[in-house]
Design an enzyme around this catalytic site. Sequence first.
Site, PDB file in Angstrom:
ATOM      1  N   GLY A  89      -6.199 -23.941  -1.998  1.00  0.00           N
ATOM      2  CA  GLY A  89      -7.452 -24.344  -1.382  1.00  0.00           C
ATOM      3  C   GLY A  89      -8.065 -25.532  -2.083  1.00  0.00           C
ATOM      4  O   GLY A  89      -7.427 -26.188  -2.907  1.00  0.00           O
ATOM      5  N   ASP A 204     -13.782 -32.977  -3.887  1.00  0.00           N
ATOM      6  CA  ASP A 204     -14.985 -33.744  -4.175  1.00  0.00           C
ATOM      7  C   ASP A 204     -15.395 -33.448  -5.606  1.00  0.00           C
ATOM      8  O   ASP A 204     -14.797 -32.589  -6.269  1.00  0.00           O
ATOM      9  CB  ASP A 204     -16.116 -33.396  -3.195  1.00  0.00           C
ATOM     10  CG  ASP A 204     -16.446 -31.913  -3.218  1.00  0.00           C
ATOM     11  OD1 ASP A 204     -17.333 -31.528  -3.995  1.00  0.00           O
ATOM     12  OD2 ASP A 204     -15.807 -31.133  -2.487  1.00  0.00           O
TER      13      ASP A 204
END
Length: 236
Positions: A89, A204
Amino acid sequence: MSIHISAKQGDIADKILLPGDPLRAKFIAENFLEDAVCFNEVRNMFGYTGTYKGERVSVMGTGMGMPSISIYARELIVDYGVKKLIRVGTAGSLNENVHVRELVLAQAAATNSNIIRNDWPQYDFPQIANFNLLDKAYHIAKNFGMTTHVGNVLSSDVFYSNYFEKNIELGKWGVKAVEMEAAALYYLAAQHQVDALAIMTISDSLVNPDEDTTAEERQNTFTDMMKVGLETLIAD
């Protein structure tokens, strides 16, 4: 069948990749597995079984957050006999030395959730990866030449957290990234004595705000972690 998975006994391999995004599960099945067959479409949480380099493996989405992965991982373990589970993930970097598109292998997972303390109110139960999977994944990633970080992550119950500065401070204590599932997966693995690992791609950064990726990139790229996860599942 289980409550949330429509597969029959034997439809699911004993080793599985677990992306949060069900469309990423579909992407993995279509791009990495041979002869992939869909075993679950309930709630659009797609699951597939096929072969990777001749080994039978499965992939299934888990949704977002610890409650969701807890449902699917528990049913996969208890109802379908899965023995190796690798989460693939995304995560947000908490450390200025950990950058977008690099890999993080979660050696352990701190958490701000009470999901574990509900069972162990007197203890801070440590959520740790299976060492054999961690060791294999690290060496596989390094052999591929991928920039890979190993260490603690934060599994948060809250995406839009009011404790932004506290999360940033954890990065100064060596926590590599924040995500939302690893602690629950590791806890279930300990409870049921199976093997689990979380491999994340940094999508991010909380400390380098100019670093980010698009939603489409997160769904359809980040193939490094997929390769490492699959190679780790089939490694002797």
